[in-house]
Design a protein around this motif. Sequence first.
Motif, mmCIF file in Angstrom:
data_model
loop_
_atom_site.group_PDB
_atom_site.id
_atom_site.type_symbol
_atom_site.label_atom_id
_atom_site.label_comp_id
_atom_site.label_asym_id
_atom_site.label_seq_id
_atom_site.Cartn_x
_atom_site.Cartn_y
_atom_site.Cartn_z
ATOM 1 N N LEU A 152 3.319 -5.777 -4.159
ATOM 2 C CA LEU A 152 4.516 -6.496 -4.605
ATOM 3 C C LEU A 152 5.778 -5.709 -4.285
ATOM 4 O O LEU A 152 6.772 -6.272 -3.822
ATOM 5 N N VAL A 153 5.734 -4.398 -4.501
ATOM 6 C CA VAL A 153 6.876 -3.547 -4.157
ATOM 7 C C VAL A 153 7.152 -3.625 -2.658
ATOM 8 O O VAL A 153 8.308 -3.727 -2.223
ATOM 9 N N VAL A 188 4.203 1.275 4.484
ATOM 10 C CA VAL A 188 3.392 2.231 3.719
ATOM 11 C C VAL A 188 2.845 1.563 2.458
ATOM 12 O O VAL A 188 1.668 1.737 2.100
ATOM 13 N N CYS A 189 3.678 0.767 1.778
ATOM 14 C CA CYS A 189 3.214 0.053 0.582
ATOM 15 C C CYS A 189 2.066 -0.892 0.934
ATOM 16 O O CYS A 189 1.063 -0.957 0.217
ATOM 17 N N SER A 194 -3.533 -2.246 0.707
ATOM 18 C CA SER A 194 -4.695 -2.771 1.427
ATOM 19 C C SER A 194 -5.879 -1.817 1.329
ATOM 20 O O SER A 194 -7.032 -2.247 1.233
ATOM 21 N N TRP A 195 -5.593 -0.523 1.379
ATOM 22 C CA TRP A 195 -6.668 0.468 1.244
ATOM 23 C C TRP A 195 -7.319 0.384 -0.136
ATOM 24 O O TRP A 195 -8.547 0.430 -0.260
ATOM 25 N N LEU A 196 -6.520 0.228 -1.178
ATOM 26 C CA LEU A 196 -7.070 0.116 -2.528
ATOM 27 C C LEU A 196 -7.886 -1.168 -2.686
ATOM 28 O O LEU A 196 -8.950 -1.164 -3.321
ATOM 29 N N ALA A 197 -7.391 -2.267 -2.112
ATOM 30 C CA ALA A 197 -8.140 -3.526 -2.184
ATOM 31 C C ALA A 197 -9.463 -3.417 -1.425
ATOM 32 O O ALA A 197 -10.494 -3.942 -1.862
ATOM 33 N N GLY A 224 -4.278 -5.410 9.412
ATOM 34 C CA GLY A 224 -2.913 -5.922 9.519
ATOM 35 C C GLY A 224 -1.880 -4.919 9.053
ATOM 36 O O GLY A 224 -0.806 -4.789 9.658
ATOM 37 N N SER A 225 -2.190 -4.195 7.997
ATOM 38 C CA SER A 225 -1.259 -3.183 7.492
ATOM 39 C C SER A 225 -1.117 -2.028 8.477
ATOM 40 O O SER A 225 -0.016 -1.493 8.655
ATOM 41 N N VAL A 226 -2.217 -1.646 9.116
ATOM 42 C CA VAL A 226 -2.152 -0.611 10.145
ATOM 43 C C VAL A 226 -1.272 -1.085 11.305
ATOM 44 O O VAL A 226 -0.445 -0.339 11.827
#
Length: 283
Positions: A152-153, A188-189, A194-197, A224-226
């Motif tokens: 969210l952040v 980075v957020c 995504s890593w935690l999920a 996707g985040s990468v």
Amino acid sequence: MDRVCVELPEGYTGGPTRGLGPFVSRQELVRGDGTRLVWESRWHRKHPGGARRGSTWWAPRAIAWWIGVLFAVGSACFALGAFPAYAEGVGTNADNLTYFIGSIFFTTAAFLQYFEAATTSPHLEQPEQRRFRRLFDVQRTRIDWWASLIQLVGTLWFNRTTLSAYVVGLGASPSHHPVWRPDALGSVCFLVASWLAWAEVCHGRLAWRPNDISWWITLLNLVGSVAFGVSAIASYVKPNGQLVSLALTNLGTFVGAICFLVGGILLLPERNKPASVATPVPA
């Protein structure tokens, strides 16, 4: 000693747990007669009150359905904005507006995702209590709470940067129209969330579960985040005023958006994913 991650139904005791570090994402609950109930945090969160039935693709009364739809629409906007032919056809200002609109869909979906995580009851077989009050609780022991909050952040930061690019572009000279690119903080957020999920679904750092739709969703979001992170690095402006790589910037944004798009669509059939039900343990 095994950790108890939820408030146990009457007659059950806590069994073995799995997760990442201090976070528990899976636990076996055992009853005196040998019946075993497997609790998984993501399934429990996505299916409050039990397994879902009904339409996979049309369920506007379900918060999980809206999360998937909104993430998919926002991702489509980002993919469209990163497509060079679109930017050339509509102009820089319209392209930046497309990114900003997409970021609003992202943030709306991310807020609903945070709401879903924050208000999920720790009870398994008891009525939900103080649901909306939990929205403001700091639930530091829950991996899904951290993942949804951090994402969210990140979306809020993308709101800021996409709006800034659009507003600045409106007043820029025809020869210097800034185009939005994924920035470091938002990327980075997204990567951390995504890593935690991913770790929540894997119940640890790594797992191979190609038959699990939740595994594919979190894998796509991680990839996707990468890709967004690569785009952020490639969009760094050198002293001569040029980007490190415009082509890699566009490619990273496009690939990341497509991954988020597919992940968002897969959230819809995930609602119908069966649970690990109570079963008797063989003697």
